[in-house]
Write a protein that holds these residues in place. Structure first.
Motif, PDB file in Angstrom:
ATOM      1  N   LEU A 210       0.549  -0.632   0.242  1.00  0.00           N
ATOM      2  CA  LEU A 210      -0.423   0.114   0.176  1.00  0.00           C
ATOM      3  C   LEU A 210       0.921   1.784   0.079  1.00  0.00           C
ATOM      4  N   LYS A 211       0.263   2.240  -0.281  1.00  0.00           N
ATOM      5  CA  LYS A 211       1.404   3.341   0.334  1.00  0.00           C
ATOM      6  C   LYS A 211       1.662   3.950   1.271  1.00  0.00           C
ATOM      7  N   GLY A 212       2.986   4.046   1.690  1.00  0.00           N
ATOM      8  CA  GLY A 212       3.372   4.136   2.364  1.00  0.00           C
ATOM      9  C   GLY A 212       3.512   2.570   4.278  1.00  0.00           C
ATOM     10  N   THR A 213       2.844   1.439   3.598  1.00  0.00           N
ATOM     11  CA  THR A 213       2.614   0.730   4.144  1.00  0.00           C
ATOM     12  C   THR A 213       2.689  -0.759   3.617  1.00  0.00           C
ATOM     13  N   THR A 214       3.032  -1.655   4.179  1.00  0.00           N
ATOM     14  CA  THR A 214       2.375  -2.987   3.833  1.00  0.00           C
ATOM     15  C   THR A 214       1.128  -4.062   4.035  1.00  0.00           C
ATOM     16  N   ARG A 215       0.657  -4.366   4.100  1.00  0.00           N
ATOM     17  CA  ARG A 215      -0.677  -4.871   4.249  1.00  0.00           C
ATOM     18  C   ARG A 215      -0.449  -6.633   4.588  1.00  0.00           C
ATOM     19  N   ILE A 216      -0.639  -7.421   5.580  1.00  0.00           N
ATOM     20  CA  ILE A 216      -0.604  -9.188   5.756  1.00  0.00           C
ATOM     21  C   ILE A 216      -2.050  -8.740   6.354  1.00  0.00           C
ATOM     22  N   ASP A 217      -2.419 -10.582   5.831  1.00  0.00           N
ATOM     23  CA  ASP A 217      -3.348 -10.985   6.455  1.00  0.00           C
ATOM     24  C   ASP A 217      -3.510 -12.480   6.346  1.00  0.00           C
ATOM     25  N   ILE A 218      -3.981 -13.191   7.376  1.00  0.00           N
ATOM     26  CA  ILE A 218      -4.000 -14.510   7.044  1.00  0.00           C
ATOM     27  C   ILE A 218      -5.377 -14.483   7.979  1.00  0.00           C
ATOM     28  N   ARG A 219      -5.425 -15.648   6.886  1.00  0.00           N
ATOM     29  CA  ARG A 219      -6.676 -16.555   7.016  1.00  0.00           C
ATOM     30  C   ARG A 219      -6.998 -18.135   7.549  1.00  0.00           C
ATOM     31  N   SER A 220      -7.141 -18.606   8.226  1.00  0.00           N
ATOM     32  CA  SER A 220      -7.416 -19.910   8.801  1.00  0.00           C
ATOM     33  C   SER A 220      -8.255 -20.602   9.279  1.00  0.00           C
ATOM     34  N   VAL A 221      -8.174 -21.743   8.466  1.00  0.00           N
ATOM     35  CA  VAL A 221      -9.477 -22.400   8.610  1.00  0.00           C
ATOM     36  C   VAL A 221      -9.828 -24.082   8.591  1.00  0.00           C
ATOM     37  N   SER A 222     -10.349 -24.850   9.152  1.00  0.00           N
ATOM     38  CA  SER A 222     -10.682 -26.403   9.565  1.00  0.00           C
ATOM     39  C   SER A 222     -10.897 -27.376   8.759  1.00  0.00           C
ATOM     40  N   ARG A 223     -10.455 -28.098   8.636  1.00  0.00           N
ATOM     41  CA  ARG A 223     -11.295 -29.351   7.723  1.00  0.00           C
ATOM     42  C   ARG A 223     -12.157 -29.853   8.232  1.00  0.00           C
ATOM     43  N   VAL A 224     -12.653 -30.542   9.480  1.00  0.00           N
ATOM     44  CA  VAL A 224     -13.407 -30.447   9.818  1.00  0.00           C
ATOM     45  C   VAL A 224     -13.873 -29.883  11.310  1.00  0.00           C
ATOM     46  N   GLY A 225     -15.679 -29.995  11.593  1.00  0.00           N
ATOM     47  CA  GLY A 225     -16.016 -29.674  12.397  1.00  0.00           C
ATOM     48  C   GLY A 225     -16.765 -28.687  12.257  1.00  0.00           C
ATOM     49  N   LEU A 226     -18.230 -28.156  13.281  1.00  0.00           N
ATOM     50  CA  LEU A 226     -18.623 -26.251  12.639  1.00  0.00           C
ATOM     51  C   LEU A 226     -18.023 -25.930  13.260  1.00  0.00           C
ATOM     52  N   GLY A 227     -17.703 -25.915  15.005  1.00  0.00           N
ATOM     53  CA  GLY A 227     -17.116 -24.842  15.315  1.00  0.00           C
ATOM     54  C   GLY A 227     -15.275 -25.385  15.540  1.00  0.00           C
ATOM     55  N   ASP A 228     -14.516 -24.377  16.063  1.00  0.00           N
ATOM     56  CA  ASP A 228     -12.907 -24.786  16.122  1.00  0.00           C
ATOM     57  C   ASP A 228     -12.483 -24.810  17.518  1.00  0.00           C
ATOM     58  N   LYS A 229     -13.621 -24.051  19.421  1.00  0.00           N
ATOM     59  CA  LYS A 229     -12.983 -24.313  20.016  1.00  0.00           C
ATOM     60  C   LYS A 229     -11.553 -22.883  20.076  1.00  0.00           C
ATOM     61  N   GLY A 230     -11.942 -22.067  19.195  1.00  0.00           N
ATOM     62  CA  GLY A 230     -11.402 -21.156  19.168  1.00  0.00           C
ATOM     63  C   GLY A 230      -9.559 -21.320  18.804  1.00  0.00           C
ATOM     64  N   VAL A 231      -8.927 -22.232  17.772  1.00  0.00           N
ATOM     65  CA  VAL A 231      -8.092 -22.689  17.696  1.00  0.00           C
ATOM     66  C   VAL A 231      -7.383 -22.035  16.470  1.00  0.00           C
ATOM     67  N   ASN A 232      -8.331 -21.501  15.861  1.00  0.00           N
ATOM     68  CA  ASN A 232      -7.568 -20.882  14.749  1.00  0.00           C
ATOM     69  C   ASN A 232      -7.901 -19.387  15.077  1.00  0.00           C
ATOM     70  N   ALA A 233      -8.438 -18.662  15.558  1.00  0.00           N
ATOM     71  CA  ALA A 233      -7.923 -17.147  16.070  1.00  0.00           C
ATOM     72  C   ALA A 233      -6.971 -17.193  16.854  1.00  0.00           C
ATOM     73  N   ASP A 234      -6.861 -18.010  18.145  1.00  0.00           N
ATOM     74  CA  ASP A 234      -5.353 -18.070  18.738  1.00  0.00           C
ATOM     75  C   ASP A 234      -4.157 -18.293  17.318  1.00  0.00           C
ATOM     76  N   ARG A 235      -4.184 -19.153  16.209  1.00  0.00           N
ATOM     77  CA  ARG A 235      -2.680 -19.284  15.898  1.00  0.00           C
ATOM     78  C   ARG A 235      -3.073 -17.877  15.145  1.00  0.00           C
ATOM     79  N   ILE A 236      -3.766 -17.525  14.745  1.00  0.00           N
ATOM     80  CA  ILE A 236      -3.651 -15.985  13.738  1.00  0.00           C
ATOM     81  C   ILE A 236      -3.554 -15.338  15.049  1.00  0.00           C
ATOM     82  N   ARG A 237      -3.301 -15.147  15.985  1.00  0.00           N
ATOM     83  CA  ARG A 237      -2.921 -14.186  17.238  1.00  0.00           C
ATOM     84  C   ARG A 237      -1.524 -14.412  18.062  1.00  0.00           C
ATOM     85  N   GLU A 238      -1.236 -15.743  17.676  1.00  0.00           N
ATOM     86  CA  GLU A 238       0.478 -15.859  17.436  1.00  0.00           C
ATOM     87  C   GLU A 238       0.955 -15.548  16.673  1.00  0.00           C
ATOM     88  N   PHE A 239       0.785 -14.974  15.256  1.00  0.00           N
ATOM     89  CA  PHE A 239       1.325 -15.056  14.007  1.00  0.00           C
ATOM     90  C   PHE A 239       1.284 -13.355  13.907  1.00  0.00           C
TER      91      PHE A 239
END
Length: 243
Positions: A210-239
């Motif tokens: 971007l102009k004057g900066t750089t943006r990083i986006d990440i997406r994390s998706v579970s292969r099975v299960g309706l919910g993930d008990k916060g695992v994907n969010a925790d992974r993104i937070r750690e990243f």
């Protein structure tokens, strides 16, 4: 009485040790290639507590019998078996005393809910996948904003190429399997696995200049299960913490 055999105590202790072995195999069977992660998780959910109750019951009965018989060796063996049973029950007891946080039934978390990073290499035919990689739209986005309001895009002052290389290095340091990477398009896809059951979650990272900066986006998706008990969010937070 004091010198009598402690065969019963020995048998109960052996049963307790076999119970530990059984539970361990159920938990880590996916590591050994015995079954898919969801199978081992199902075994634990359905059978761990009954196994634990059985060991506790046998241990308590044996302990009482050995006390009545004044059999010192048998008392020790029975007490160890009882402790093993209580140890197997510990997760359930802890859960009763400290109910786990309620998480939304979503399994697709991203820093950009308006234009989520898209998968190119990974697709709906990936091994063991029950969930689609098609984003769920505003319904999923609204639930994510309520539960994980801190999950937002990453902005860095580095060049896009430097940010891409750093993001790639971070993913590798977190133990992700890099499935594909494109230094020209500044994106990579990867697969992460949970440490115990080996559930697979798929990840895509996209870097945008971007102009004057750089943006990083990440997406994390579970292969099975309706919910993930916060695992994907925790992974993104750690990243995110690495930037």
């Amino acid at each position: 009485m004091k010198r009598q055999s402690s065969h019963f105590g020995s048998l109960v202790l052996i049963i307790a040790l076999l119970a530990v072995l059984t539970v361990t195999v159920m938990m880590f069977g996916a590591h050994l290639g015995l079954w898919e992660p969801i199978v081992g998780f199902g075994y634990i959910r359905n059978y761990m507590n009954p196994i634990a109750y059985t060991v506790v019951t046998l241990g308590a009965m044996s302990f009482a019998y050995q006390l009545f018989s004044s059999n010192g060796v048998g008392i020790i063996k029975s007490f160890i078996a009882l402790l093993i049973g209580l140890g197997l029950l510990a997760p359930m007891i802890y859960e009763k005393m400290h109910p786990s946080k309620q998480y939304p039934l979503i399994h697709d978390i991203t820093t950009d809910t308006v234009n989520p990073p898209q998968f190119i290499t990974l697709n709906d035919n990936r091994p063991g996948a029950k969930n689609s990689l098609v984003y769920g739209g505003s319904k999923v986005a609204d639930q994510q904003h309520l539960a994980y309001s801190d999950i937002v895009p990453i902005y860095v002052s580095k060049s896009a190429r430097e940010a891409f290389q750093q993001a790639l290095n971070v993913g590798q340091s977190m133990g992700w399997e890099i499935v594909s990477q494109d230094a020209q398009k500044l994106r990579f896809e990867a697969t992460a696995r949970t440490p115990v059951y080996q559930f697979a979650d798929d990840i895509v990272v996209v870097v945008t200049a971007l102009k004057g900066t750089t943006r990083i986006d990440i997406r994390s998706v579970s292969r099975v299960g309706l919910g993930d008990k916060g695992v994907n969010a925790d992974r993104i937070r750690e990243f995110i913490q690495f930037f």
